[in-house]
Design a protein around this motif. Structure first.
Motif, mmCIF file in Angstrom:
data_model
loop_
_atom_site.group_PDB
_atom_site.id
_atom_site.type_symbol
_atom_site.label_atom_id
_atom_site.label_comp_id
_atom_site.label_asym_id
_atom_site.label_seq_id
_atom_site.Cartn_x
_atom_site.Cartn_y
_atom_site.Cartn_z
ATOM 1 N N SER A 167 0.852 -1.186 0.000
ATOM 2 C CA SER A 167 0.000 0.000 0.000
ATOM 3 C C SER A 167 0.891 1.239 0.000
ATOM 4 O O SER A 167 1.856 1.318 0.757
ATOM 5 C CB SER A 167 -0.883 -0.005 1.243
ATOM 6 N N ALA A 168 0.569 2.206 -0.823
ATOM 7 C CA ALA A 168 1.352 3.452 -0.866
ATOM 8 C C ALA A 168 1.386 4.112 0.510
ATOM 9 O O ALA A 168 2.391 4.721 0.882
ATOM 10 C CB ALA A 168 0.774 4.395 -1.913
ATOM 11 N N SER A 169 0.318 3.975 1.283
ATOM 12 C CA SER A 169 0.283 4.603 2.609
ATOM 13 C C SER A 169 1.292 3.965 3.574
ATOM 14 O O SER A 169 1.695 4.592 4.548
ATOM 15 C CB SER A 169 -1.129 4.543 3.196
ATOM 16 N N ASP A 170 1.716 2.729 3.299
ATOM 17 C CA ASP A 170 2.729 2.074 4.133
ATOM 18 C C ASP A 170 4.149 2.422 3.708
ATOM 19 O O ASP A 170 5.109 2.027 4.359
ATOM 20 C CB ASP A 170 2.551 0.550 4.101
ATOM 21 N N ALA A 171 4.284 3.131 2.596
ATOM 22 C CA ALA A 171 5.607 3.413 2.043
ATOM 23 C C ALA A 171 5.980 4.892 2.073
ATOM 24 O O ALA A 171 6.966 5.285 1.456
ATOM 25 C CB ALA A 171 5.671 2.891 0.608
ATOM 26 N N THR A 172 5.254 5.700 2.816
ATOM 27 C CA THR A 172 5.544 7.135 2.820
ATOM 28 C C THR A 172 6.939 7.437 3.377
ATOM 29 O O THR A 172 7.540 8.441 3.019
ATOM 30 C CB THR A 172 4.486 7.928 3.605
ATOM 31 N N GLY A 173 7.466 6.567 4.218
ATOM 32 C CA GLY A 173 8.795 6.781 4.781
ATOM 33 C C GLY A 173 9.916 6.710 3.766
ATOM 34 O O GLY A 173 11.001 7.236 4.002
ATOM 35 N N LEU A 174 9.665 6.074 2.617
ATOM 36 C CA LEU A 174 10.705 6.005 1.589
ATOM 37 C C LEU A 174 11.042 7.399 1.053
ATOM 38 O O LEU A 174 12.132 7.609 0.532
ATOM 39 C CB LEU A 174 10.285 5.083 0.447
ATOM 40 N N GLY A 175 10.127 8.330 1.199
ATOM 41 C CA GLY A 175 10.355 9.696 0.760
ATOM 42 C C GLY A 175 10.440 10.686 1.911
ATOM 43 O O GLY A 175 10.241 11.882 1.725
ATOM 44 N N ASN A 176 10.742 10.196 3.110
ATOM 45 C CA ASN A 176 10.752 11.050 4.301
ATOM 46 C C ASN A 176 12.160 11.101 4.894
ATOM 47 O O ASN A 176 12.620 10.138 5.509
ATOM 48 C CB ASN A 176 9.746 10.491 5.315
ATOM 49 N N ASP A 177 12.830 12.225 4.715
ATOM 50 C CA ASP A 177 14.204 12.393 5.187
ATOM 51 C C ASP A 177 14.325 12.164 6.695
ATOM 52 O O ASP A 177 15.288 11.566 7.168
ATOM 53 C CB ASP A 177 14.693 13.797 4.816
ATOM 54 N N ALA A 178 13.339 12.611 7.466
ATOM 55 C CA ALA A 178 13.402 12.460 8.925
ATOM 56 C C ALA A 178 13.398 10.985 9.332
ATOM 57 O O ALA A 178 14.110 10.591 10.265
ATOM 58 C CB ALA A 178 12.245 13.199 9.589
ATOM 59 N N ALA A 179 12.616 10.162 8.631
ATOM 60 C CA ALA A 179 12.587 8.726 8.937
ATOM 61 C C ALA A 179 13.947 8.111 8.656
ATOM 62 O O ALA A 179 14.456 7.301 9.448
ATOM 63 C CB ALA A 179 11.499 8.032 8.131
ATOM 64 N N TRP A 180 14.555 8.473 7.543
ATOM 65 C CA TRP A 180 15.879 7.946 7.190
ATOM 66 C C TRP A 180 16.920 8.375 8.222
ATOM 67 O O TRP A 180 17.762 7.588 8.640
ATOM 68 C CB TRP A 180 16.296 8.439 5.811
ATOM 69 N N LYS A 181 16.862 9.651 8.631
ATOM 70 C CA LYS A 181 17.827 10.154 9.620
ATOM 71 C C LYS A 181 17.691 9.405 10.942
ATOM 72 O O LYS A 181 18.691 9.092 11.589
ATOM 73 C CB LYS A 181 17.643 11.655 9.831
ATOM 74 N N ALA A 182 16.469 9.135 11.357
ATOM 75 C CA ALA A 182 16.255 8.400 12.608
ATOM 76 C C ALA A 182 16.821 6.981 12.511
ATOM 77 O O ALA A 182 17.475 6.502 13.436
ATOM 78 C CB ALA A 182 14.766 8.358 12.953
ATOM 79 N N LEU A 183 16.576 6.303 11.374
ATOM 80 C CA LEU A 183 17.114 4.956 11.192
ATOM 81 C C LEU A 183 18.640 4.986 11.164
ATOM 82 O O LEU A 183 19.294 4.073 11.677
ATOM 83 C CB LEU A 183 16.552 4.330 9.919
ATOM 84 N N GLU A 184 19.208 6.042 10.593
ATOM 85 C CA GLU A 184 20.663 6.168 10.564
ATOM 86 C C GLU A 184 21.220 6.418 11.964
ATOM 87 O O GLU A 184 22.209 5.796 12.364
ATOM 88 C CB GLU A 184 21.070 7.294 9.614
#
Length: 115
Positions: A61-78
Motif C-alpha cells: 500500500s502506498a500509505s505504508d511506504a511514505t517513509g521512503l520519501g521522508n528524510d526524517a525517517a531515514w535520519k532516525a534509522l541512521e
C-alpha cells in the motif's frame, strides 16, 4: 526475561520504512552486497502509482511506504545504526538493520496473486 519488542523504540513510520528496506535488500535490481560484510546497498527505490505498488512477490500500500520519501525517517534509522543514508536515492542496510524485527512484515508485505 523475554526480549523487548522494538528495543530501539522506532515509531510506526520508521518501522514501516525499515521493513521495506529489509524487503528491498533481498531483491535483484534493487540491492547489491555492500562493501562491508553483512551490509547491503539499496540502490533503487520503488515509486507508488496510485494507492499501491508491486515489489517482487508483494503488493504494498502506498500509505505504508511514505517513509521512503521522508528524510526524517531515514535520519532516525541512521542515528540508530540501522542504515547509512544517501537520501533520497539510496541507503546501506547495516547488519543491525537486517536483523531488527519490526513485526510488520506480514502486515505490510501482501502476497501478490497474479495468474
Amino acid at each position: 526475561m523475554a526480549l523487548k519488542k522494538n528495543p530501539l523504540n522506532l515509531n510506526a513510520l520508521q518501522l514501516k520504512t525499515l521493513t521495506l528496506f529489509q524487503a528491498l535488500s533481498g531483491l535483484d535490481g534493487y540491492a547489491l552486497p555492500g562493501e562491508e560484510p553483512g551490509h547491503t546497498l539499496i540502490q533503487r527505490l520503488p515509486h507508488a502509482h496510485g494507492d499501491h505498488f508491486h515489489l517482487g512477490p508483494w503488493v504494498i500500500s502506498a500509505s505504508d511506504a511514505t517513509g521512503l520519501g521522508n528524510d526524517a525517517a531515514w535520519k532516525a534509522l541512521e542515528r540508530k545504526g540501522l542504515i547509512r543514508s544517501m537520501y533520497p536515492m539510496a541507503c546501506i542496510l547495516t547488519p543491525a538493520g537486517h536483523a531488527y524485527d519490526t513485526g510488520l512484515r506480514q502486515a505490510i508485505l501482501h502476497e501478490a496473486h497474479h495468474h
